[in-house]
Motif scaffolding. Structure first.
Motif, PDB file in Angstrom:
ATOM      1  N   GLY A   1     -12.434   0.768   5.721  1.00  9.96           N
ATOM      2  CA  GLY A   1     -12.722   1.205   4.353  1.00  9.96           C
ATOM      3  C   GLY A   1     -12.648   0.041   3.380  1.00  9.96           C
ATOM      4  N   ALA A   2     -11.691  -0.853   3.608  1.00  6.75           N
ATOM      5  CA  ALA A   2     -11.585  -2.056   2.768  1.00  6.75           C
ATOM      6  C   ALA A   2     -12.838  -2.913   2.936  1.00  6.75           C
ATOM      7  N   ALA A   3     -13.327  -3.013   4.156  1.00  5.99           N
ATOM      8  CA  ALA A   3     -14.557  -3.775   4.402  1.00  5.99           C
ATOM      9  C   ALA A   3     -15.717  -3.157   3.639  1.00  5.99           C
ATOM     10  N   ASP A   4     -15.824  -1.829   3.658  1.00  5.28           N
ATOM     11  CA  ASP A   4     -16.887  -1.147   2.911  1.00  5.28           C
ATOM     12  C   ASP A   4     -16.770  -1.425   1.421  1.00  5.28           C
ATOM     13  N   ALA A   5     -15.549  -1.425   0.901  1.00  6.21           N
ATOM     14  CA  ALA A   5     -15.328  -1.672  -0.530  1.00  6.21           C
ATOM     15  C   ALA A   5     -15.732  -3.090  -0.927  1.00  6.21           C
TER      16      ALA A   5
ATOM     17  N   LEU B   1      -8.143  -6.142  -7.101  1.00  3.16           N
ATOM     18  CA  LEU B   1      -9.093  -5.036  -7.225  1.00  3.16           C
ATOM     19  C   LEU B   1      -8.385  -3.712  -6.961  1.00  3.16           C
ATOM     20  N   GLU B   2      -8.722  -2.688  -7.725  1.00  2.00           N
ATOM     21  CA  GLU B   2      -8.076  -1.387  -7.572  1.00  2.00           C
ATOM     22  C   GLU B   2      -8.245  -0.827  -6.158  1.00  2.00           C
ATOM     23  N   GLU B   3      -9.452  -1.009  -5.574  1.00  2.00           N
ATOM     24  CA  GLU B   3      -9.691  -0.517  -4.216  1.00  2.00           C
ATOM     25  C   GLU B   3      -8.764  -1.212  -3.217  1.00  2.00           C
ATOM     26  N   THR B   4      -8.560  -2.503  -3.421  1.00  2.00           N
ATOM     27  CA  THR B   4      -7.694  -3.269  -2.525  1.00  2.00           C
ATOM     28  C   THR B   4      -6.252  -2.810  -2.660  1.00  2.00           C
ATOM     29  N   LYS B   5      -5.793  -2.653  -3.889  1.00  2.00           N
ATOM     30  CA  LYS B   5      -4.421  -2.192  -4.112  1.00  2.00           C
ATOM     31  C   LYS B   5      -4.183  -0.821  -3.468  1.00  2.00           C
ATOM     32  N   ALA B   6      -5.152   0.070  -3.609  1.00  2.00           N
ATOM     33  CA  ALA B   6      -5.013   1.416  -3.042  1.00  2.00           C
ATOM     34  C   ALA B   6      -4.978   1.362  -1.510  1.00  2.00           C
TER      35      ALA B   6
ATOM     36  N   ALA C   1      -1.955   1.574   3.672  1.00  2.00           N
ATOM     37  CA  ALA C   1      -1.734   0.886   4.944  1.00  2.00           C
ATOM     38  C   ALA C   1      -0.267   0.544   5.200  1.00  2.00           C
ATOM     39  N   MET C   2       0.485   0.238   4.181  1.00  2.00           N
ATOM     40  CA  MET C   2       1.850  -0.273   4.358  1.00  2.00           C
ATOM     41  C   MET C   2       2.710   0.567   5.311  1.00  2.00           C
ATOM     42  N   PRO C   3       2.729   1.899   5.201  1.00  2.00           N
ATOM     43  CA  PRO C   3       3.589   2.666   6.109  1.00  2.00           C
ATOM     44  C   PRO C   3       3.148   2.597   7.583  1.00  2.00           C
ATOM     45  N   LEU C   4       1.904   2.186   7.818  1.00  2.00           N
ATOM     46  CA  LEU C   4       1.365   2.133   9.179  1.00  2.00           C
ATOM     47  C   LEU C   4       1.553   0.776   9.841  1.00  2.00           C
TER      48      LEU C   4
END
Length: 100
Positions: free
Chosen positions: A26-30, A70-75, A80-83
């Motif tokens: 999803g990050a790649a798509d963003a 970027l907001e998308e990156t922060k989200a 991802a952090m818990p995983l």
């Protein structure tokens, strides 16, 4: 041009590799519309069940740093952090080759 690259090894929490890979894809798509990002490829390891590799190439280290705000990156990072059980990264200086 002084490109900036990274290889990042993500070790997912046990059994969470696919969920983490989905977030990274999803990050790649963003990043599709971010001209300064020339390459962002997500790989899964064939030999380590919980490992994902990301290969990145940016026009500059500053462009990479700016992408982290970027907001998308922060989200994506928050999801991802818990995983994530661990992260190792190697900074690189791309100098050429197919695709560059």
């Amino acid at each position: 041009m002084n490109r900036f690259g990274m290889n990042v090894k993500f070790t997912a929490q046990p059994g969470q590799r696919d969920a983490l890979a989905d977030i990274l894809l999803g990050a790649a798509d963003a990043l599709a519309g971010v001209e300064d990002c020339e390459l962002y490829v997500v790989h899964v390891s064939e030999t380590e069940a919980d490992v994902i590799w990301v290969t990145e190439v940016w026009r500059s280290s500053e462009a990479h740093a700016a992408s982290l705000s970027l907001e998308e990156t922060k989200a994506a990072i928050q999801r991802a952090m818990p995983l994530i059980a661990g992260v190792e990264s190697t900074k690189l200086k791309p100098i050429g080759g197919k695709g560059l």
